[in-house]
Design a protein around this motif. Structure first.
Motif, short mmCIF file in Angstrom:
data_model
loop_
_atom_site.label_atom_id
_atom_site.label_comp_id
_atom_site.label_asym_id
_atom_site.label_seq_id
_atom_site.Cartn_x
_atom_site.Cartn_y
_atom_site.Cartn_z
N GLU A 160 0.85 -1.19 0.00
CA GLU A 160 0.00 0.00 0.00
C GLU A 160 0.89 1.25 0.00
O GLU A 160 0.65 2.20 -0.75
CB GLU A 160 -0.90 -0.02 1.23
N ILE A 161 1.95 1.19 0.83
CA ILE A 161 2.85 2.34 0.90
C ILE A 161 3.60 2.51 -0.42
O ILE A 161 3.79 3.63 -0.91
CB ILE A 161 3.81 2.18 2.10
N ALA A 162 3.97 1.39 -1.05
CA ALA A 162 4.68 1.47 -2.33
C ALA A 162 3.81 2.16 -3.38
O ALA A 162 4.26 3.07 -4.07
CB ALA A 162 5.05 0.07 -2.79
N ALA A 216 10.95 1.45 -0.90
CA ALA A 216 11.96 0.87 -1.81
C ALA A 216 11.27 0.35 -3.07
O ALA A 216 11.72 0.63 -4.19
CB ALA A 216 12.71 -0.25 -1.10
N ILE A 217 10.15 -0.37 -2.89
CA ILE A 217 9.39 -0.83 -4.05
C ILE A 217 8.74 0.37 -4.73
O ILE A 217 8.66 0.46 -5.95
CB ILE A 217 8.30 -1.83 -3.62
N GLY A 218 8.27 1.33 -3.91
CA GLY A 218 7.54 2.48 -4.42
C GLY A 218 8.35 3.32 -5.39
O GLY A 218 7.82 3.84 -6.37
N VAL A 262 8.23 12.12 3.10
CA VAL A 262 6.84 12.37 3.46
C VAL A 262 6.21 11.10 4.02
O VAL A 262 5.52 11.11 5.05
CB VAL A 262 6.05 12.89 2.24
N LEU A 263 6.47 9.96 3.36
CA LEU A 263 5.85 8.71 3.82
C LEU A 263 6.45 8.25 5.16
O LEU A 263 5.73 7.71 6.00
CB LEU A 263 5.98 7.64 2.75
#
Lengths: 403, 440
Positions: free
Chosen positions: A23-25, A342-344, A375-376
């Protein structure tokens, strides 16, 4: 702090950890690209028109069977009498108004070497100064540069081109004295202007936004009905209102174009209204995106805290401080978010490549990635704070209760 | 059994209120955003003339001497090409389209003059595009030939000038020429304004103007030539037009032609006719290339012009990626919620419930969350559409939620939560009874 126990705890919740990281990615990818879209829009909206916008207004009359020479004389004299007017001139178009002289030009008389589609500003005496154009080469137009026109521009004229157009046509060579043609019309460059945006967007996208040519011309049958007003910025609104009334009175047979007879700042904001709306939507999406991501983190962290109350109690009983417990959950969150971003970052570039192909957007600058990541990280820490504090408040005595 | 599961599901919602409301909120926001943009897409990319659009075609020939056969022809035709094709009457119906700005007054209404974009067309326009009339009727082919000074006006203009009364027989003055009103349209709002669409490939995706309202005044093309003279809007010119010569002879593209062809054989025949016409014009020396003819049908022509604004497409992609994020969120939270009840599931399994029974029960709970999320999402969609209607775009007034999109909202919400619930429900159904009972 030792992160090994955190990893082994996360391994026991592989699926939930992976879901929140994904979800974060995705949030990271959308966040970076949405911010970049906003930046691109803002950049387009800050285009330098090259004229003294805050001092200028346009009066546009539609008149089908008026005597054009007479119309110009009547309206010009009526507008000059409006108190506060510093200058009035006839012009075929203004930046952010309707385009009037759009045509393809060529660099040879036969019309074989295409120079692109440009906008001609055919403008009467006084307009060069009234617009506030900034010269970077050559003299300003002299009185005898203003020629009469039987078509939409004079057939043989000295013209002032923008630096952007000169660079496009002659790549760094001195543009002064260079010639170009439009069908049988012949033009010679007498000067170069720093900036002058064409009325609307160019056919070739943002790069062609300043492909404008200023042609001095004498008002007459084919240059009439459109007037440029100059006044003190503070007085412009009042001057325009008076000028609109004066124009209607001076030319009762004409129709005042309500949409186009405005100040340049109004025309500009009307021109960019759609972009402002789109920017608002993008900002809304970003806000909702961050909110949903934060809620997801809060939900998961709360559950884990509730699930581990007993273990927390045991740790507390064995001597862990409240700070230790707080930091445990904060570190855990930091690790999950780090996996996500990292995936994001890879996804963000993938999304950007797709946007570049589908919407001709430029490449995402690298510095958007660390900003998105920061930011995340911050969002994750804020979201986990409340559940982590609840965890830290678990008393050691819980360890002794069979819950 | 299903009713019992639903009852359990509603009971389950109350058990972990924070988690449940977080899930409902996430679903609602995701569904609200995607349904808002999907509704706008649905409206903007729809067929403006369902049932008829397959029979409508937009023939093109290319008179531009600087063009090659390899390029697409100009989006409109020069007057002579369009007029020749039209006057051959080889199609079941055919209409010329041209536009001119005109000063419009009604001598009987005491209102200031209006500047309006007037549509110049031919008699078949009204039956071919199924234009609805409130009063009177369109003009006939005889009116076209006789260059009669008649006009048809929109409901909007009729309200503005005549207070909505039957104005047939009244006079409208266009550019100083008196025209008799013979028809008043019902409110008519095709989306997009398909018959005027052209030049979409030059607007850089900023195509929202294709969704503006139909022209307020429509007049016969022939009398338009008399009244507007050289003031028709030009699409483009390949040479500098002589402003003092008749516009019909200018080296410019400014007329479009729409034809209706009722069956496949006629479509083929008309395609040949257009190609033959171009070849004939080349042999006459008017064209210097003839292979460049096109005949797209209505929907193909709209596609070619990319009528759906790129901003709207971008918003749709954005909304759907947002929905995916919301779904990941929901999967995570549902997983947490179901596994939290490991003990309860263990007891049920130990008492004889099958894995599939547990699975179905979990999905029932997910669908209830989807239903509630759908309801909240519907409210957010209404809010989203309200925001869209306040946008400064030509299509803003078209945007509303019809029944099909209303139902889609709920279907999408439930489908989304069911998909999101699959994995958590599967995991919950795998709970080993013994292990859970031990910890109780």
């Amino acid at each position: 702090m030792d992160i090994a126990p955190i990893f082994s705890a996360l391994r026991r919740h592989r699926l939930a950890t992976m879901l929140i990281a994904m979800e974060i990615a995705l949030a990271c990818a959308v966040l970076c690209n949405a911010c970049f879209l906003i930046a691109c829009r803002l950049q387009q909206m800050h285009i330098h028109s090259g004229v003294d916008e805050t001092s200028l207004a346009q009066i546009k009359l539609d008149c089908e069977d008026c005597n054009e020479v007479d119309l110009n004389a009547r309206v010009l004299s009526a507008l000059r009498q409006v108190p506060g007017v510093q200058a009035v001139s006839v012009i075929n178009a203004v930046p952010f108004g309707e385009h009037a002289g759009t045509a393809g030009i060529s660099l040879d008389p036969a019309g074989l070497k295409h120079g692109g589609v440009v906008d001609f500003y055919a403008a009467g005496p006084g307009s060069f100064e009234a617009l506030g154009l900034h010269l970077i080469a050559g003299p300003p137009p002299a009185a005898d540069d203003y020629r009469g026109m039987a078509e939409f521009v004079p057939s043989d004229a000295s013209v002032w081109v923008t630096r952007a157009l000169a660079t496009h046509l002659w790549q760094g060579a001195d543009p002064l004295g260079k010639e170009f043609w439009m069908d049988k019309f012949h033009f010679r460059v007498a000067g170069v202007i720093e900036h002058l945006a064409r009325p609307g967007g160019g056919e070739g996208g943002p790069d062609t936004r300043e492909w404008s040519v200023y042609v001095p011309a004498l008002p007459g049958k084919h240059l009439s009905g459109n007037y440029l007003l100059r006044a003190q910025p503070a007085e412009l609104g009042r001057v325009l209102r008076d000028a609109r009334a004066a124009a209607i009175k001076a030319a009762p047979e004409a129709v005042l174009d309500q949409q186009q007879s405005r100040t340049l700042p109004d025309l500009r904001s009307g021109y960019f209204a759609q972009d402002v709306a789109m920017t608002g939507i993008l900002v809304g999406v970003i806000a909702a995106l961050l909110l949903v991501t934060a809620l997801g983190i809060v939900g998961l962290a709360s559950f884990w805290v509730a699930q581990r109350r007993r273990q927390i109690g045991v740790r507390r009983a064995l001597g862990a401080t409240r700070g230790d417990i707080l930091r445990y959950f904060q570190t855990e969150n930091f690790l999950i978010v780090s996996m996500g971003v990292a995936i994001g970052m890879v996804l963000a570039y993938g999304l950007n490549i797709w946007l570049m192909l589908a919407y001709e957007l430029p490449r995402l600058p690298v510095y958007y990635l660390p900003i998105g990541v920061a930011v995340l990280w911050l969002l994750g820490q804020l979201a986990v704070l409340a559940p982590a504090q609840r965890a830290a408040a678990v008393p050691p005595v819980v360890a002794t209760r069979g819950e | 059994m299903f009713a019992y599961y639903m009852q359990l599901a509603f009971r389950g919602l109350r058990r972990n209120r924070v988690l449940t409301s977080l899930m409902i909120l996430a679903i609602a926001v995701g569904i609200g955003a995607s349904m808002t943009t999907l509704t706008v897409m649905h409206i903007l990319s729809g067929d403006p003339l369902p049932g008829r659009s397959g029979q409508l075609f937009y023939p093109q020939v290319d008179a531009d001497p600087d063009h090659k056969d390899s390029q697409d022809p100009l989006d409109m035709m020069d007057f002579h090409s369009a007029f020749d094709l039209w006057s051959a009457h080889r199609a079941d119906r055919q209409a010329l389209i041209g536009h001119a700005d005109m000063r419009v007054t009604a001598p009987s209404a005491n209102l200031p003059a209006l500047k309006l974009l007037v549509l110049a067309t031919t008699a078949d326009f009204f039956p071919m595009f199924e234009v609805p009339f409130q009063y009177g009727h369109g003009w006939s082919a005889a009116d076209d030939t006789a260059r009669n000074r008649v006009v048809v006006i929109s409901d909007d203009l009729n309200r503005k000038l005549f207070g909505g009364a039957d104005s047939v027989g009244r006079i409208l003055r266009l550019r100083g020429s008196d025209m008799t009103i013979i028809g008043v349209l019902k409110p008519w709002r095709p989306s997009p304004l398909f018959y005027s669409v052209a030049g979409g490939r030059y607007v850089d995706g900023d195509s929202s103007d294709f969704y503006s309202k139909p022209e307020d005044v429509m007049m016969p093309f022939s009398s338009g030539l008399d009244v507007a003279k050289n003031e028709f809007e030009l699409f483009t010119c390949w040479h500098m037009p002589d402003l003092n010569a008749p516009q019909q002879d200018s080296p410019c593209a400014w007329v479009s032609l729409w034809v209706q062809l009722n069956d496949v054989a006629k479509v083929d025949a008309y395609r040949h006719f257009v190609a033959d016409y171009a070849a004939q014009q080349m042999s006459l020396g008017r064209f210097n290339h003839a292979g460049n003819t096109r005949m797209r049908n209505l929907m193909q022509w709209l596609d070619f012009n990319h009528v759906v604004p790129s901003d709207v497409k971008l918003e749709t992609w954005l909304a759907f990626s947002f929905l995916v994020i919301c779904l990941f969120n929901t999967v995570g939270l549902l997983l947490v919620k179901f596994l939290h009840r490991g003990g309860e599931i263990g007891v049920r399994r130990a008492l004889g419930a099958t894995r599939s029974a547990v699975f179905v029960q979990c999905l029932a709970e997910a669908s209830v969350i989807g239903l509630l999320g759908g309801f909240a999402g519907w409210l957010l969609t209404l809010l989203g559409l309200w925001i869209v209607r306040r946008q400064p775009a030509a299509y803003a007034d078209l945007v509303h939620l019809d029944l099909s999109m209303f139902l889609t909202t709920f279907a999408a919400a439930i489908a989304a939560t069911l998909i999101a619930g699959l994995l958590p429900a599967f995991r919950a159904s795998r709970v080993a009874p013994a292990l859970q009972l031990k910890t109780l």
